[in-house]
Design an enzyme around this catalytic site. Structure first.
Site, PDB file in Angstrom:
ATOM      1  N   ARG A  88       0.814  -1.217   0.000  1.00 34.05           N
ATOM      2  CA  ARG A  88       0.000   0.000   0.000  1.00 34.05           C
ATOM      3  C   ARG A  88       0.847   1.266   0.000  1.00 34.05           C
ATOM      4  NH1 ARG A  88      -5.552  -0.663   3.494  1.00 34.05           N
ATOM      5  NH2 ARG A  88      -6.380  -2.433   2.350  1.00 34.05           N
ATOM      6  N   ARG A 123     -21.811  -1.730  -0.264  1.00 32.64           N
ATOM      7  CA  ARG A 123     -20.972  -2.905  -0.046  1.00 32.64           C
ATOM      8  C   ARG A 123     -21.330  -3.610   1.259  1.00 32.64           C
ATOM      9  NH1 ARG A 123     -14.464  -3.087  -0.899  1.00 32.64           N
ATOM     10  NH2 ARG A 123     -14.352  -1.963   1.077  1.00 32.64           N
ATOM     11  N   ARG A 156     -19.283  -2.795   6.862  1.00 34.33           N
ATOM     12  CA  ARG A 156     -18.107  -2.653   7.710  1.00 34.33           C
ATOM     13  C   ARG A 156     -17.997  -1.217   8.205  1.00 34.33           C
ATOM     14  NH1 ARG A 156     -13.868  -4.864   3.634  1.00 34.33           N
ATOM     15  NH2 ARG A 156     -13.161  -2.742   3.926  1.00 34.33           N
ATOM     16  N   ARG A 167     -10.204   7.191   3.969  1.00 31.67           N
ATOM     17  CA  ARG A 167      -9.437   6.152   3.286  1.00 31.67           C
ATOM     18  C   ARG A 167      -9.001   6.606   1.888  1.00 31.67           C
ATOM     19  NH1 ARG A 167     -12.812   0.881   3.176  1.00 31.67           N
ATOM     20  NH2 ARG A 167     -10.825  -0.105   2.648  1.00 31.67           N
TER      21      ARG A 167
END
Length: 210
Positions: A88, A123, A156, A167
């Site tokens: 990442r 999601r 989540r 994010r």
């Protein structure tokens, strides 16, 4: 064949990694799923990672690398693997090279921030096995239940709007430079994410040559 999937959170790299896993018969290794499993089991690594994940921040390299080393040493990864969620940042990519891991291709699934925010709101992830779904693009057969194990498919914490924005900011600052890293090595392929999953799948297969 050792592959890396890049892309912002919610770009669909996990879904495409699963398609490629089936096509090439190599494991798709999701560090995100491994970390969430460690959190669920309250392992030392999981407890250390939880505070970072809850904020939408990147988990420190030493935690991620320790989990990854154990995973790619398993027998099913002997003939290749797909990394989803690692590296990442450039330092993690350098760590891979230092570990002697050869990366054949880095595939970026590119999707705009606006589309990602819309996607993330739908999601769902299974609490038991970590399988991913989407209310529009990949709904489970029974609403709110995992097809694979029957567990609850839930939103989540890191898919909530305020965390998604955090994010995305982190991705652009720390992860996007990986494109330059792999481009300079002649290993970067960019796939424009499409609305239809199968269209993205076709483009991904073309980029890999499979």
């Amino acid at each position: 064949m050792n592959l890396i999937f890049l892309g912002a959170p919610g770009a669909g790299k996990g879904t495409q990694a699963e398609f490629v896993r089936e096509k090439l018969a190599i494991p798709a290794v999701s560090t995100g799923n491994m970390l969430r499993e460690a959190v669920k089991n309250k392992t030392a690594a999981g407890l250390a990672a939880k505070e970072y994940m809850d904020r939408g921040d990147l988990v420190p390299d030493e935690i991620v690398v320790g989990i990854l080393k154990d995973r790619i040493a398993e027998s099913d990864a002997a003939n290749g693997f797909i990394l989803d969620g690692f590296p990442r940042n450039v330092r993690q990519a350098e760590t891979l090279e230092e570990m002697g891991v050869n990366v054949d291709l880095a595939i970026e699934i590119h999707v705009s921030d606006e589309r990602i925010c819309a996607r993330m709101s739908g999601r769902r992830v299974c609490e038991k096995c970590g399988a991913s779904y989407h209310t529009v693009y990949k709904p489970p057969k029974t609403e709110g239940k995992c097809d694979a194990c029957g567990g609850d498919a839930v939103i989540r914490d890191d898919d909530k709007p305020e965390t998604v924005l955090s994010r995305l900011k982190t991705y652009h600052e720390k992860t996007a430079p990986l494109k330059d890293f792999y481009s300079k090595r002649g290993k970067l392929k960019i796939v424009e994410g499409q609305e239809a999953v199968d269209d993205t799948k076709r483009l991904t297969f073309e980029a890999i040559g499979c």
